[in-house]
Design a protein around this motif. Sequence first.
Motif, short mmCIF file in Angstrom:
data_model
loop_
_atom_site.label_atom_id
_atom_site.label_comp_id
_atom_site.label_asym_id
_atom_site.label_seq_id
_atom_site.Cartn_x
_atom_site.Cartn_y
_atom_site.Cartn_z
N LEU A 1 0.83 -1.20 0.00
CA LEU A 1 0.00 0.00 0.00
C LEU A 1 0.87 1.26 0.00
CD1 LEU A 1 -2.82 -1.00 2.52
CD2 LEU A 1 -3.01 -0.81 0.04
N GLU A 2 1.94 1.23 0.78
CA GLU A 2 2.85 2.37 0.77
C GLU A 2 3.53 2.52 -0.59
OE1 GLU A 2 3.06 4.62 2.98
OE2 GLU A 2 1.71 3.60 4.38
N ARG A 3 3.92 1.39 -1.19
CA ARG A 3 4.53 1.45 -2.51
C ARG A 3 3.53 1.96 -3.56
NH1 ARG A 3 7.37 2.16 -4.88
NH2 ARG A 3 7.74 0.50 -6.39
N TRP A 4 2.27 1.57 -3.41
CA TRP A 4 1.23 2.06 -4.30
C TRP A 4 1.15 3.59 -4.22
CZ3 TRP A 4 -4.49 -0.09 -3.86
CH2 TRP A 4 -5.30 0.56 -4.80
N ALA A 5 1.09 4.11 -3.00
CA ALA A 5 1.05 5.56 -2.82
C ALA A 5 2.35 6.22 -3.28
CB ALA A 5 0.76 5.90 -1.36
N ASP A 6 3.48 5.54 -3.09
CA ASP A 6 4.75 6.08 -3.59
C ASP A 6 4.72 6.28 -5.10
OD1 ASP A 6 5.81 6.13 -1.06
OD2 ASP A 6 6.91 4.24 -1.27
N GLU A 7 4.23 5.28 -5.81
CA GLU A 7 4.18 5.37 -7.27
C GLU A 7 3.22 6.46 -7.73
OE1 GLU A 7 6.14 3.92 -9.38
OE2 GLU A 7 7.19 2.82 -7.80
N VAL A 8 2.09 6.60 -7.04
CA VAL A 8 1.16 7.66 -7.41
C VAL A 8 1.81 9.02 -7.17
CG1 VAL A 8 -1.05 8.72 -6.84
CG2 VAL A 8 -0.87 6.24 -6.98
N ALA A 9 2.49 9.18 -6.04
CA ALA A 9 3.15 10.44 -5.74
C ALA A 9 4.26 10.74 -6.75
CB ALA A 9 3.71 10.41 -4.32
N ALA A 10 5.04 9.72 -7.10
CA ALA A 10 6.11 9.93 -8.08
C ALA A 10 5.55 10.34 -9.43
CB ALA A 10 6.94 8.65 -8.21
N ALA A 11 4.43 9.74 -9.83
CA ALA A 11 3.81 10.14 -11.10
C ALA A 11 3.25 11.55 -11.03
CB ALA A 11 2.71 9.14 -11.46
N ARG A 12 2.72 11.91 -9.87
CA ARG A 12 2.14 13.26 -9.72
C ARG A 12 3.24 14.32 -9.72
NH1 ARG A 12 -2.60 15.35 -7.43
NH2 ARG A 12 -2.59 17.59 -7.88
N VAL A 13 4.32 14.05 -9.00
CA VAL A 13 5.41 15.02 -8.92
C VAL A 13 6.24 15.02 -10.20
CG1 VAL A 13 7.50 15.63 -7.64
CG2 VAL A 13 5.46 14.91 -6.42
N GLY A 14 6.36 13.84 -10.81
CA GLY A 14 7.16 13.73 -12.03
C GLY A 14 8.62 13.49 -11.79
N ASP A 15 8.99 13.13 -10.57
CA ASP A 15 10.40 12.90 -10.24
C ASP A 15 10.47 11.82 -9.16
OD1 ASP A 15 13.08 13.00 -9.45
OD2 ASP A 15 13.23 15.14 -9.88
N ARG A 16 10.97 10.65 -9.53
CA ARG A 16 11.06 9.55 -8.58
C ARG A 16 12.11 9.82 -7.51
NH1 ARG A 16 8.43 5.07 -10.29
NH2 ARG A 16 9.71 3.69 -9.00
#
Length: 374
Positions: free
Chosen positions: A265-280
Amino acid sequence: MMLAVWVPLLLPFLAAPLARRLADALPPRAAAWMLAGSAAVLAGGTLCSLGLLAAAGLLQLPPVAALGHLSLPWLTAAAPDAPFPAALAALALLALGALAVRTARRRLRELRAARAALPADAHRAEPSDSPRPDRGPSPAQHPDTRPPRASVRRSRPPAWPAALLRPAALLRPADHPLTVLDDECADAFALPGRLGRPGRPGEPGRIVVTSGMLRALSGPERSALLAHERAHLTARHHLFLALAEHAADVHPALRPLRAPLGYHLERWADEVAAARVGDRAVTARAVGRAALAASRSPWPARPRLVAAAHSGPVPRRVAALLQPRPATAPGTWLRAAAVALAACLALSTGAALEAGADLHHTVEAAQQGSGAQR
């Protein structure tokens, strides 16, 4: 029935390890859904089996047999050993029911305590970053949710850098209110909302972040942090966590699924945040710095059920964020594990249905035996 009814009680010992191994090979969102679905099916099969065992013994009680017009001698001859497992199953169901009520009440108390710990004006904070034409910003709003620019009240004179984000703009399109607590403790989490009822309006889920956490992060990292928490609220990850906790109470073999589910679940939110910010890389830094800040001085009122950006195995999450976006590579092992897990879930469901059908046929036969005796 006496054979099929035991299958759902034994299969979790095989299916749970398969689900954990399979989750590591799937993208975070698919892994979370797979773990939660497996836990729900296996826990449901366990409860069905316990209920059927208890019902088989309950039918042999004279008052119940008389009420259902059943032949008690026929039932006793058909299943002479039913009373003992039925008594154990009934005790287990009572214990599981009490445990579920205790767990639910404890989590609800934690959520109520967290809401009560928020400032009274936080519930009137508005996500819009543009002033309303009918009236100006409410004085009860927290300064960090008041347009036109975000700020944090500090006890020290230095001002915030210009990179501080507008939290209200980050709430679109999910429209989750943001609460900024003037607290030196560093914490940030997604507080679930609650349904309305007569005399009490409902509340949406809100992002809660302390000023201590905001001070620990740069502007882009704050954007990643809030996007992460918003992803938790949008996908209702607290329901996944609650399901895993109750499933672990139902069957001991399902307890090892809680930690992997929380991680994915944390990784799911991490990926959403990375896509939203545009910078992993920025998202990885935000996760790492948030975890370091929260480890030094966490907010004491954070409920156990809520998801937070600094939860779980942080080094593993940071390492995953520093890699390219994960993609499923369907190999032979992955297909075999998926087929094996699907077979376990189907067998558990089918065995519970077969045991229920067998109990129904037993009742019909006992009723016919009672009519023949008359």
